[in-house]
Design a protein around this motif. Structure first.
Motif, PDB file in Angstrom:
ATOM      1  N   VAL A 146       0.838  -1.202   0.000  1.00 57.36           N
ATOM      2  CA  VAL A 146       0.000   0.000   0.000  1.00 57.36           C
ATOM      3  C   VAL A 146       0.873   1.252   0.000  1.00 57.36           C
ATOM      4  N   GLY A 147       1.895   1.254   0.847  1.00 55.16           N
ATOM      5  CA  GLY A 147       2.814   2.395   0.868  1.00 55.16           C
ATOM      6  C   GLY A 147       3.562   2.536  -0.442  1.00 55.16           C
ATOM      7  N   MET A 148       3.929   1.396  -1.052  1.00 51.55           N
ATOM      8  CA  MET A 148       4.608   1.437  -2.347  1.00 51.55           C
ATOM      9  C   MET A 148       3.711   2.059  -3.415  1.00 51.55           C
ATOM     10  N   ILE A 149       2.451   1.600  -3.469  1.00 49.71           N
ATOM     11  CA  ILE A 149       1.503   2.103  -4.470  1.00 49.71           C
ATOM     12  C   ILE A 149       1.286   3.606  -4.294  1.00 49.71           C
ATOM     13  N   LYS A 150       1.195   4.047  -3.047  1.00 49.36           N
ATOM     14  CA  LYS A 150       1.000   5.474  -2.779  1.00 49.36           C
ATOM     15  C   LYS A 150       2.181   6.295  -3.278  1.00 49.36           C
ATOM     16  N   ALA A 151       3.388   5.814  -3.006  1.00 44.43           N
ATOM     17  CA  ALA A 151       4.577   6.543  -3.451  1.00 44.43           C
ATOM     18  C   ALA A 151       4.690   6.529  -4.978  1.00 44.43           C
ATOM     19  N   LEU A 152       4.371   5.409  -5.600  1.00 49.79           N
ATOM     20  CA  LEU A 152       4.395   5.342  -7.060  1.00 49.79           C
ATOM     21  C   LEU A 152       3.415   6.349  -7.659  1.00 49.79           C
ATOM     22  N   ALA A 153       2.212   6.401  -7.091  1.00 45.82           N
ATOM     23  CA  ALA A 153       1.195   7.337  -7.600  1.00 45.82           C
ATOM     24  C   ALA A 153       1.655   8.784  -7.453  1.00 45.82           C
ATOM     25  N   GLU A 154       2.271   9.112  -6.337  1.00 46.53           N
ATOM     26  CA  GLU A 154       2.731  10.480  -6.115  1.00 46.53           C
ATOM     27  C   GLU A 154       3.875  10.871  -7.041  1.00 46.53           C
ATOM     28  N   ASN A 158      -1.169  -6.578  13.262  1.00 43.23           N
ATOM     29  CA  ASN A 158      -1.273  -5.453  14.189  1.00 43.23           C
ATOM     30  C   ASN A 158      -0.390  -4.259  13.829  1.00 43.23           C
ATOM     31  N   HIS A 159       0.312  -4.328  12.705  1.00 42.03           N
ATOM     32  CA  HIS A 159       1.296  -3.275  12.414  1.00 42.03           C
ATOM     33  C   HIS A 159       1.108  -2.679  11.019  1.00 42.03           C
ATOM     34  N   ALA A 160      -0.105  -2.759  10.471  1.00 41.10           N
ATOM     35  CA  ALA A 160      -0.332  -2.304   9.097  1.00 41.10           C
ATOM     36  C   ALA A 160       0.009  -0.830   8.913  1.00 41.10           C
ATOM     37  N   GLU A 161      -0.420   0.011   9.842  1.00 42.76           N
ATOM     38  CA  GLU A 161      -0.175   1.445   9.689  1.00 42.76           C
ATOM     39  C   GLU A 161       1.319   1.747   9.647  1.00 42.76           C
ATOM     40  N   GLU A 162       2.082   1.102  10.523  1.00 44.73           N
ATOM     41  CA  GLU A 162       3.537   1.292  10.541  1.00 44.73           C
ATOM     42  C   GLU A 162       4.168   0.813   9.232  1.00 44.73           C
ATOM     43  N   LEU A 163       3.748  -0.354   8.746  1.00 47.39           N
ATOM     44  CA  LEU A 163       4.320  -0.902   7.519  1.00 47.39           C
ATOM     45  C   LEU A 163       4.007  -0.024   6.315  1.00 47.39           C
ATOM     46  N   ILE A 164       2.791   0.499   6.249  1.00 50.28           N
ATOM     47  CA  ILE A 164       2.404   1.376   5.147  1.00 50.28           C
ATOM     48  C   ILE A 164       3.261   2.633   5.147  1.00 50.28           C
ATOM     49  N   GLN A 165       3.423   3.252   6.309  1.00 51.59           N
ATOM     50  CA  GLN A 165       4.201   4.483   6.398  1.00 51.59           C
ATOM     51  C   GLN A 165       5.670   4.236   6.079  1.00 51.59           C
ATOM     52  N   ARG A 166       6.230   3.159   6.622  1.00 54.16           N
ATOM     53  CA  ARG A 166       7.639   2.847   6.360  1.00 54.16           C
ATOM     54  C   ARG A 166       7.876   2.593   4.872  1.00 54.16           C
ATOM     55  N   SER A 167       6.991   1.841   4.237  1.00 60.11           N
ATOM     56  CA  SER A 167       7.194   1.512   2.827  1.00 60.11           C
ATOM     57  C   SER A 167       6.984   2.741   1.943  1.00 60.11           C
ATOM     58  N   PHE A 168       6.060   3.620   2.344  1.00 55.51           N
ATOM     59  CA  PHE A 168       5.876   4.870   1.593  1.00 55.51           C
ATOM     60  C   PHE A 168       7.147   5.707   1.645  1.00 55.51           C
ATOM     61  N   GLU A 169       7.721   5.850   2.832  1.00 54.10           N
ATOM     62  CA  GLU A 169       8.937   6.643   2.982  1.00 54.10           C
ATOM     63  C   GLU A 169      10.106   5.995   2.248  1.00 54.10           C
ATOM     64  N   SER A 170      10.209   4.661   2.352  1.00 51.57           N
ATOM     65  CA  SER A 170      11.297   3.947   1.689  1.00 51.57           C
ATOM     66  C   SER A 170      11.197   4.072   0.169  1.00 51.57           C
ATOM     67  N   THR A 171       9.987   3.927  -0.366  1.00 52.32           N
ATOM     68  CA  THR A 171       9.796   4.008  -1.811  1.00 52.32           C
ATOM     69  C   THR A 171      10.005   5.431  -2.310  1.00 52.32           C
ATOM     70  N   SER A 172       9.561   6.413  -1.548  1.00 48.63           N
ATOM     71  CA  SER A 172       9.790   7.807  -1.911  1.00 48.63           C
ATOM     72  C   SER A 172      11.283   8.109  -1.978  1.00 48.63           C
ATOM     73  N   GLN A 173      12.047   7.593  -1.025  1.00 49.75           N
ATOM     74  CA  GLN A 173      13.485   7.792  -1.016  1.00 49.75           C
ATOM     75  C   GLN A 173      14.143   7.094  -2.199  1.00 49.75           C
ATOM     76  N   TRP A 174      13.609   5.937  -2.552  1.00 49.55           N
ATOM     77  CA  TRP A 174      14.100   5.190  -3.716  1.00 49.55           C
ATOM     78  C   TRP A 174      13.963   6.031  -4.990  1.00 49.55           C
ATOM     79  N   PHE A 175      12.847   6.717  -5.132  1.00 45.21           N
ATOM     80  CA  PHE A 175      12.660   7.602  -6.279  1.00 45.21           C
ATOM     81  C   PHE A 175      13.663   8.752  -6.240  1.00 45.21           C
ATOM     82  N   LYS A 176      13.869   9.333  -5.074  1.00 46.66           N
ATOM     83  CA  LYS A 176      14.796  10.455  -4.960  1.00 46.66           C
ATOM     84  C   LYS A 176      16.222  10.041  -5.325  1.00 46.66           C
ATOM     85  N   SER A 177      16.543   8.774  -5.084  1.00 41.82           N
ATOM     86  CA  SER A 177      17.888   8.276  -5.391  1.00 41.82           C
ATOM     87  C   SER A 177      18.038   7.870  -6.855  1.00 41.82           C
ATOM     88  N   GLY A 178      17.011   8.091  -7.657  1.00 41.95           N
ATOM     89  CA  GLY A 178      17.060   7.681  -9.056  1.00 41.95           C
ATOM     90  C   GLY A 178      16.710   6.226  -9.252  1.00 41.95           C
TER      91      GLY A 178
END
Length: 285
Positions: A18-26, A246-266
């Motif tokens: 979910v976090g990955m999809i959000k970062a891809l969309a953004e 029990n950790h969906a919200e944390e996983l979504i946020q972490r993956s969004f931040e990780s994927t966003s950083q991946w884009f910033k790194s090219g």
């Protein structure tokens, strides 16, 4: 140039996607087609059926609301029947079916706004089955039918089970369907568990996700030069069991931040890792 999202299985770790999809969309990346297995098929079906701008947020809210009993309602009676050979599964599929029914917005796979293809496995032959038409609910139940945990599902006269058994991250099907740019969204695996899973369900899911990582690394090496292949980095270190919801919200946020950083790194793998190394199970130091 057709863009495909390929979503793997991974039980509760599907929240990572979910976090990955959000970062891809953004970053302006949206799919022309979606190929999914198991929980990846569930996430893919949710997105493929909706045209609303807040579809990803709706999916995030669904994940955050989930409890293990919504998916794996393990009870002593049904489990005992499975143990003594009176059933071929340990978990009742009805709660998962209800969850799917309230999550999808179209009854047929072919009615999805984004072309959707769901991977399952033939119980008798072990072959991959790609489901592109017919009942969406039945296809999703089949693709998520973890062997021994859920009963197989009959689709088109065939007994089908979890697609992860034969092809958990079906890059090959995305290529054959004409995709030239492919984004792989691996749910990943618990690479930093502090102890061995203490339940049969947890142990089975941990073993399955480790197997998935090895298969994915081989597929990446096989198809890396046949298309423009981007593997979104999975989370690691990750100490959450694929049986823990029990950790969906944390996983979504972490993956969004990780994927966003991946884009910033090219879109470069961290620490100069190859894409295959990125998803291959390894010991965490």
């Amino acid at each position: 140039m057709a863009v495909a999202f390929v979503l793997s299985g991974g039980a509760s770790l599907g929240a990572v996607q979910v976090g990955m999809i959000k970062a891809l969309a953004e970053n302006g990346i949206r799919p022309d087609l979606i190929v999914g297995t198991s929980v990846g098929a569930l996430n893919g079906a949710f997105i493929a059926g909706r045209n609303s701008t807040d579809a990803i947020e709706q999916l995030a809210k669904l994940w955050i609301s989930l409890k293990r009993g919504d998916v794996f309602p393990i009870g002593p009676f049904h489990g005992a029947l499975g143990y003594y050979g009176l059933r071929n599964s340990l978990v009742r599929p009805e709660p998962l079916k209800r969850l799917i029914e309230r999550s999808v917005v179209c009854s047929k796979i072919e009615d999805a706004l984004v072309p959707l293809h769901i991977i399952a496995t033939n119980v008798r032959t072990g072959s991959e089955e790609i489901l592109s038409t017919g009942s969406l609910i039945e296809a999703l139940l089949a693709s998520t039918a973890i062997p021994g945990i859920f009963p197989p599902v009959v689709v088109n006269g065939k007994d089908l089970m979890d697609g992860g058994v034969s092809n958990n991250t079906p890059i090959s099907h995305a290529v054959s369907l004409g995709a030239r740019t492919i984004y792989v969204l691996p749910a990943g695996f618990a690479c930093a568990l502090e102890r061995v899973p203490q339940t049969a369900l947890g142990m089975a899911l941990q073993a399955l996700t480790l197997m998935i990582g090895w298969r994915l690394s081989l597929d990446i090496e096989r198809f890396d030069h046949k298309c423009e292949l981007h593997v979104v980095p999975p989370l690691c270190p990750l100490d959450k069991s694929p049986a823990d919801f029990n950790h969906a919200e944390e996983l979504i946020q972490r993956s969004f931040e990780s994927t966003s950083q991946w884009f910033k790194s090219g879109k470069k793998p961290p620490m100069a890792q190859t894409q295959a190394e990125l998803v291959r199970p390894h010991s965490h130091q």
